[in-house]
Scaffold this motif. Sequence first.
Motif, mmCIF file in Angstrom:
data_model
loop_
_atom_site.group_PDB
_atom_site.id
_atom_site.type_symbol
_atom_site.label_atom_id
_atom_site.label_comp_id
_atom_site.label_asym_id
_atom_site.label_seq_id
_atom_site.Cartn_x
_atom_site.Cartn_y
_atom_site.Cartn_z
ATOM 1 N N LEU A 58 0.815 -1.216 0.000
ATOM 2 C CA LEU A 58 0.000 0.000 0.000
ATOM 3 C C LEU A 58 0.847 1.263 0.000
ATOM 4 N N ARG A 59 1.809 1.343 -0.877
ATOM 5 C CA ARG A 59 2.569 2.583 -0.981
ATOM 6 C C ARG A 59 1.643 3.714 -1.419
ATOM 7 N N PRO A 60 1.635 4.831 -0.687
ATOM 8 C CA PRO A 60 0.723 5.930 -1.050
ATOM 9 C C PRO A 60 0.841 6.359 -2.501
ATOM 10 N N GLU A 61 2.068 6.333 -3.046
ATOM 11 C CA GLU A 61 2.239 6.762 -4.431
ATOM 12 C C GLU A 61 1.711 5.737 -5.427
ATOM 13 N N MET A 62 1.340 4.541 -4.929
ATOM 14 C CA MET A 62 0.817 3.505 -5.812
ATOM 15 C C MET A 62 -0.696 3.377 -5.745
ATOM 16 N N LEU A 63 -1.367 4.277 -5.039
ATOM 17 C CA LEU A 63 -2.818 4.154 -4.895
ATOM 18 C C LEU A 63 -3.523 4.120 -6.240
ATOM 19 N N ASP A 64 -3.010 4.886 -7.198
ATOM 20 C CA ASP A 64 -3.637 4.905 -8.521
ATOM 21 C C ASP A 64 -3.331 3.652 -9.326
ATOM 22 N N SER A 65 -2.497 2.757 -8.791
ATOM 23 C CA SER A 65 -2.172 1.519 -9.494
ATOM 24 C C SER A 65 -3.185 0.418 -9.222
ATOM 25 N N TYR A 66 -4.160 0.703 -8.355
ATOM 26 C CA TYR A 66 -5.151 -0.297 -7.979
ATOM 27 C C TYR A 66 -6.557 0.126 -8.389
ATOM 28 N N GLU A 67 -7.376 -0.879 -8.610
ATOM 29 C CA GLU A 67 -8.814 -0.671 -8.730
ATOM 30 C C GLU A 67 -9.447 -0.978 -7.369
ATOM 31 N N ASN B 208 -15.191 -7.333 15.876
ATOM 32 C CA ASN B 208 -15.195 -6.883 17.274
ATOM 33 C C ASN B 208 -16.420 -6.008 17.555
ATOM 34 N N ASP B 209 -17.537 -6.387 16.950
ATOM 35 C CA ASP B 209 -18.807 -5.665 17.130
ATOM 36 C C ASP B 209 -18.740 -4.216 16.654
ATOM 37 N N ARG B 210 -17.801 -3.921 15.775
ATOM 38 C CA ARG B 210 -17.685 -2.580 15.195
ATOM 39 C C ARG B 210 -17.996 -2.666 13.703
ATOM 40 N N PHE B 211 -18.719 -1.666 13.202
ATOM 41 C CA PHE B 211 -19.066 -1.634 11.790
ATOM 42 C C PHE B 211 -17.814 -1.435 10.954
ATOM 43 N N THR B 212 -17.716 -2.201 9.877
ATOM 44 C CA THR B 212 -16.474 -2.254 9.101
ATOM 45 C C THR B 212 -16.762 -2.238 7.611
ATOM 46 N N TYR B 213 -16.087 -1.332 6.894
ATOM 47 C CA TYR B 213 -16.135 -1.347 5.443
ATOM 48 C C TYR B 213 -15.298 -2.512 4.926
ATOM 49 N N VAL B 214 -15.685 -3.058 3.796
ATOM 50 C CA VAL B 214 -14.883 -4.065 3.102
ATOM 51 C C VAL B 214 -14.587 -3.529 1.707
ATOM 52 N N VAL B 215 -13.297 -3.330 1.413
ATOM 53 C CA VAL B 215 -12.876 -2.775 0.131
ATOM 54 C C VAL B 215 -12.082 -3.842 -0.634
ATOM 55 N N ASP B 216 -12.554 -4.210 -1.804
ATOM 56 C CA ASP B 216 -11.809 -5.098 -2.688
ATOM 57 C C ASP B 216 -10.808 -4.261 -3.485
ATOM 58 N N PHE B 217 -9.577 -4.740 -3.580
ATOM 59 C CA PHE B 217 -8.569 -4.020 -4.359
ATOM 60 C C PHE B 217 -7.856 -4.982 -5.295
ATOM 61 N N LYS B 218 -7.400 -4.454 -6.419
ATOM 62 C CA LYS B 218 -6.701 -5.269 -7.415
ATOM 63 C C LYS B 218 -5.794 -4.371 -8.233
ATOM 64 N N GLU B 219 -4.550 -4.832 -8.441
ATOM 65 C CA GLU B 219 -3.632 -4.070 -9.272
ATOM 66 C C GLU B 219 -4.130 -4.026 -10.705
ATOM 67 N N ILE B 220 -3.968 -2.877 -11.334
ATOM 68 C CA ILE B 220 -4.421 -2.696 -12.713
ATOM 69 C C ILE B 220 -3.457 -3.360 -13.686
ATOM 70 N N ASP B 221 -2.168 -3.187 -13.468
ATOM 71 C CA ASP B 221 -1.141 -3.746 -14.353
ATOM 72 C C ASP B 221 -0.931 -5.219 -14.015
ATOM 73 N N GLU B 222 -1.310 -6.098 -14.939
ATOM 74 C CA GLU B 222 -1.174 -7.538 -14.720
ATOM 75 C C GLU B 222 -0.057 -8.141 -15.562
ATOM 76 N N SER B 223 0.913 -7.307 -15.970
ATOM 77 C CA SER B 223 2.014 -7.813 -16.790
ATOM 78 C C SER B 223 2.999 -8.640 -15.980
ATOM 79 N N ASP B 224 3.018 -8.477 -14.667
ATOM 80 C CA ASP B 224 3.834 -9.263 -13.758
ATOM 81 C C ASP B 224 2.928 -9.719 -12.619
#
Length: 426
Positions: free
Chosen positions: A233-242, A252-268
């Motif tokens: 999760l490098r801050p400068e790489m945030l735009d590299s993910y969807e 723990n009885d606390r409301f929680t967001y669930v965020v799916d993430f995936k790298e855009i560049d799949e060349s490696d």
Amino acid sequence: MKHYESYLNVKTPFLLILFSFLFVAVQSFAFQPSDIKYVEYKGEVVNARNGKPISSAYLALNNSNISTITNSDGEFSLKVPEDLTEATVTISVLGFQSKTLPLTYFESANTRIELDETVEELTEVSLYKATNPRLLVREMLDKKDDNYLSDQSLMTSFYRETIKKGWSNVSLSEAVVKIFKSPYNSAKKDLVSIYKARKSTDYDKLDTVALKLRGGPFNTLYLDMMKYTEYVLRPEMLDSYEYRFDDPTKINDRFTYVVDFKEIDESDPWYYGKLFIDAETSTLVKADYHLNVDDRNAAAEMFVKKKPNGSKVYPTELSYQVDYAQEDGKWHYAYGKAQLEYVVNWKRKIFNSKYKINSEMVVTDWQAYAGDDWKKSVDLIKPNIVMVDDVSGFSDSEFWGSNNIIEPEKSIQNAIDKIKRKIDDQ
């Protein structure tokens, strides 16, 4: 194509070593006596609806920093100092309602704890205000200094590393380690010392390949995504993910967001997974993620340090998990797990060999630590450590003393029993 040298440094916080000969590592372990008197409680955590075991359930002794986690069979062992026996224990895990129980509920063995599934329709809870998952992840990173430990601490953790060939355990390493945890707002790396350890490897089952995992406890420590943001999760790489929102949940009885993430560049090889972010504080409290290794050649170059002639070695699955715990409004690394699967293909053999490597570490105790005397009094290990063979420890039923450990699952317990029999026959 990504710049490969810098890419390797980001994607490989740990490496495999495969040797066609036996490799003997030299490392001194610091064994220290413990005279703490404690009471040990054992049992299992199960689903109240169907009785199935719940793995990775977190048990925390309230008003202390003592904790442990259930194994894949839902079993736990919790060692509590005698003077804390009037305390309470909170049991929590993703997808279930947390439960707090007095220690008087626990027995020395066969304690059964039933957790109810979370059934609330969370999508209609008005607390969820975020509408842009990418901005939520950015806010999560921006609030790191506020949400996580800002003082250095000394953590006690239990580390286990297993290597299986097919269904057979061929290597088992366990250690109690001390971690000098630097603040989350500091660029300083964490330091590790091995307090007590044992290991056994059955090299006869390894097909002349002595498969070893380089990194030991660092493999799971570097999964601390909020401390080591450079790996995923490098801050400068945030735009590299969807990013996209999945159904919210409770932890723990606390409301929680669930965020799916995936790298855009799949060349490696590329990362994808789920981030569990506390809805009130925008804190990362859990992450489950993977590294796609469909490109076998690129994956082999990244993760295989050395291999025998006449063989092809490549990873087929790389999965990771990290969990955080909260104390006095601040969060810290609590549990890390890496699961790695590898295939070894030989030129002159019809069938290949499949290996599964699991490493996990749970923080069982911690304390604020302002000095630096500890670093001067112990032998620090390096991030490229290979765990050392030390079979003798398996014969001592009191080997771990008052230290909390992860209960061995059934297959590991069978391996330990075999090691004990071999020692007895010598």
